[in-house]
Design a protein around this motif. Sequence first.
Motif, short mmCIF file in Angstrom:
data_model
loop_
_atom_site.label_atom_id
_atom_site.label_comp_id
_atom_site.label_asym_id
_atom_site.label_seq_id
_atom_site.Cartn_x
_atom_site.Cartn_y
_atom_site.Cartn_z
N GLU A 157 3.66 6.72 -7.12
CA GLU A 157 2.98 5.62 -6.59
C GLU A 157 3.60 4.48 -7.39
OE1 GLU A 157 -1.36 5.51 -6.92
OE2 GLU A 157 -1.64 7.29 -5.62
N SER A 158 4.00 4.29 -8.45
CA SER A 158 4.56 3.08 -9.10
C SER A 158 5.80 2.94 -8.25
CB SER A 158 4.76 3.35 -10.50
OG SER A 158 3.51 3.45 -11.33
N ILE A 199 7.05 -0.30 -6.37
CA ILE A 199 8.47 -1.00 -6.56
C ILE A 199 9.02 -1.12 -5.42
CG2 ILE A 199 10.44 -1.12 -8.19
CD1 ILE A 199 8.31 -1.19 -9.97
N GLN A 200 9.40 0.00 -4.52
CA GLN A 200 9.82 -0.40 -3.26
C GLN A 200 9.32 -1.33 -2.22
OE1 GLN A 200 12.61 1.44 -2.21
NE2 GLN A 200 12.54 1.11 -0.11
N ILE A 235 8.97 1.78 -15.01
CA ILE A 235 7.72 1.13 -15.34
C ILE A 235 6.89 2.12 -16.00
CG2 ILE A 235 5.62 0.01 -14.72
CD1 ILE A 235 7.11 -2.01 -13.64
N GLU A 236 6.44 2.25 -17.23
CA GLU A 236 5.63 3.10 -17.73
C GLU A 236 4.02 2.88 -17.71
OE1 GLU A 236 8.16 6.09 -17.85
OE2 GLU A 236 5.99 5.98 -18.42
N ASP A 237 3.84 1.70 -18.23
CA ASP A 237 2.57 1.28 -18.41
C ASP A 237 1.97 0.24 -17.62
OD1 ASP A 237 3.00 -0.34 -21.71
OD2 ASP A 237 4.34 -0.11 -20.01
N GLY A 238 2.29 0.34 -16.34
CA GLY A 238 1.59 -0.67 -15.48
C GLY A 238 2.55 -1.87 -15.41
N THR A 297 0.75 -1.31 0.23
CA THR A 297 -0.01 0.00 -0.06
C THR A 297 0.91 1.28 0.01
OG1 THR A 297 -1.37 -1.05 1.31
CG2 THR A 297 -1.82 1.14 1.20
N PRO A 298 0.83 1.94 -1.06
CA PRO A 298 1.62 3.42 -0.81
C PRO A 298 0.68 4.36 -0.16
CG PRO A 298 0.76 2.86 -3.20
CD PRO A 298 0.22 1.63 -2.46
N THR A 299 1.00 5.20 0.60
CA THR A 299 0.04 6.21 1.22
C THR A 299 0.71 7.52 1.54
OG1 THR A 299 -1.33 6.51 3.10
CG2 THR A 299 0.70 5.26 3.46
N TYR A 300 0.18 8.42 2.13
CA TYR A 300 0.79 9.67 2.53
C TYR A 300 0.04 10.30 3.74
CZ TYR A 300 -1.83 12.50 -1.08
OH TYR A 300 -2.83 13.06 -1.43
N VAL A 301 0.44 11.25 4.32
CA VAL A 301 -0.52 11.83 5.31
C VAL A 301 -1.49 12.97 4.58
CG1 VAL A 301 -0.77 13.24 7.24
CG2 VAL A 301 1.22 11.44 6.98
#
Lengths: 472, 412
Positions: free
Chosen positions: A225-226, A230-231, A376-379, A154-158
């Motif tokens: 987000e991509s 990957i991270q 990664i460009e297109d998903g 899950t990518p997120t931010y405050v």
Amino acid sequence: MKLLSAFRSSYLNRRGTTFRSLDPSSFDGGFIPKPSPSSIFWLAIHCLCCLISLILGFRFSHLVLFFLFSTSVTNLYTTTAGVSQLLKLKPLEKANVTAKSSRVVVGRHGIRIRPWPHPNPIEVMRAHQLLERVQKEQKSLYGVRSPRAVIAVTPTYVRTFQALHLTGVMHSLMLVPYDVVWIVVEAGGKTNETASFVGKSRLKTVHVGFDQKMPNTWEDRRRVESKMRIQGLRIVREEKLDGIVVFADDSNMHSMELFDEIQNVRWFGALSVGILAHSGNADELSSVLKMNQEGKPIQGPSCDSSGKLVGWHVFNTQPYATKTAVYVDDKAAVMPSKMEWSGFVLNSRLLWKEPVDDRPTWVKDVDNLLDGNEEIEDGPLSMVKDPSMVETLGSCGRNVLLWWLRVEARADSKFPPGWIIKSPLEITVPSKRTPWPDSSSKLPVVTKEAKYNQPATEKRSGKAKRIKEQEQ
Amino acid sequence: MSNRLSLSAILLFLFFSASSAQHNVRTERISGSAGDVLEDNPVGKLKVYVYELPSKYNKKLLQKDPRCLTHMFAAEIFMHRFLLSSPVRTLNPDEADWFYAPIYPTCDLTPTGLPLPFKSPRMMRSAIQLISSNWPYWNKTEGADHFFVVPHDFGACFHYQEEKAIERGILPLLQRATLVQTFGQRNHVCLDQGSITIPPFAPPQKMHAHLIPPDVPRSIFVYFRGLFYDVNNDPEGGYYARGARAAVWENFKNNPLFDISTDHPTTYYEDMQRSIFCLCPLGWAPWSPRLVEAVVFGCIPVIIADDIVLPFADAIPWEEIGVFVAEKDVPELDTILTSIPTEVILRKQRLLANPSMKQAMLFPQPAQPGDAFHQILNGLARKLPHDASVYLKAGEKVLNWTAGPVGDLKPW
């Protein structure tokens, strides 16, 4: 006299002198009472008990009498196969004993009721434990054979809406019946806000920070987000986590069937995502919908009649062409990218450094990607050499298992940190009895009251003025 | 040479044991007291001769009332049809081990569908008179190598009321014959020592049409649908089911673990598949089709009927499959059921999941291997060879042809 005859006939009825009664000759002839002092006394007691029962509401008269007058009672009733000591007793009749002296007696039997015919809470708990265990066994027999862990990235931010989104994802993951590892990658570095959610979840979690801050345009966001995902995949590789990787974006909503369905994936799977392109502007939306009647709001794999994957169905962004949001707090609808990450799941063994024996050849070597040498460009489809080999889930995309949504607040919106307010909220709507007698913040209330008072006085003075004018 | 033989034998044995072990991970083999007898094949073990009786004993009755094919006593009709086309049938009566007379004594139905047993003794008597006068085989043994299917409430006692049935006893002419009946109770007049108990007829297609996927979680603890009080015949209670059903209602109507009521839901079969325990209490007779339904749907039967003899009791270890509760223990039913160890419950469910168990309870059309027809034949085969004392000397008579109530002696 009437009472006595009624009493006698009621006893006769209870003895069952219908055709069903057997062997009436076995009863003592002398059970029919003549009006003797003892029976009158007994009758009086019976009446008293009836009255009490009427008041109290249960037939304890029989039991009291049975216990008090057990000797005289045995003269009145013939008992055979053991009289039960419980309430609501009907007299047992002597029955024709079978020739082979069976233990089971034919005839009328008492209806046994225990004194407290209500459930015992400990037994209820035990029954629920049994139910749970049986269901677990059913699941293991008929459900998924050997369930693999679910690794959610899950990518997120405050931001203001983070609490809303993360709570949803957290609850979904907490309900998953398999092992879960939740990898949360946070843009702008780790914060306590996110950490509190991650900690509340009581799951195995990995919380890392990502050095970039979340940009303000949707296009840039997708790129960041991509990178964050990957991270997350790098973490899977480093920790050698074993399971199925799901990209659980924080604003998406996942169904429970999703997690059951992804257990079927072998290496790389695709499923259908419901695209909810929502804008704050209702008028715009209706006009868009009028134009876009045929397209389905779904992104997912598409199969031919034999079930083979032949292509992809993407969300038709054409109708929204001029009206999409660019900045995060634009009022227009937010468009998904061509292929959203959340529509794909992969086996974590694809990411491991050591070569796994039956790694499919149609997946590219991910080391290049994870080491940061590629973009990664297109998903995620760019991770596969041969897209036609991708496995389809949810009966080839016919079941929509999760929904994609992007909803954010205005860029400058503020929210109390941790959603805990430090000082009491200020009053915006006064209650009936204002001012509060011991309120410390008198000032705002007084001014408002003054405001209310002023127009009233003005009105009154106005009226007075007018009346005065009229009078004059 | 012998080394090679033994080696190949060992390899074969290992192969078979490995394959059978793999197959039985989820279900358990039922090893009854007689071994895995459910899967025995009766063909070759016995020969049955079917008498050609006039159609007034069978076909005409069925023509008069075709409901006989669907009610729970239909086993007698289907057994006849099965035997006519079965490989165990022989047309040569001299080599037959068992003789079967196709009579449908339970096919005399009231308008509401309940069978009247009043004419059945006379019908039986007339059929036996016909058999004994037209063929010599009855007189050889006075019926000891004949078998009859009598699926009515109290078997060959031919009455629906227990006291009257006990009074009449088994029809005197059938006292040496083997009776295939649904009624079974230990030390009861109407159960002869050598009888074979069978399950009542339950329509297999109807049950299979209501199957739900096995991964639907079982969420009902105890399930029962049926009467607790028979207000028409026993308004005061205490007579019907010896008070056991009424006791179940009075004790557990407030208990959320017990899903019991007198409803007739359309989802009856589906609900049974969602339950762990299904109550099978006695009614006017101790047996009921609920047992068959519970076994087919994998619900552990809770049998509340003292001294009952369950179908194929010598082949199926009912103690390990069902839960037996004495009628006097009904008020403590919830304690009994919740105190069963989890492992025991899981084992019972595994035994119930065994398809041979389910197959043994059904009368499918056409017959399939392992079904109730074959179990009946297996039971008959196990009684072979006939004891020498069964054969009577010429002219010797054991049965009393004039015994029984006068009404039975009237010709039919």
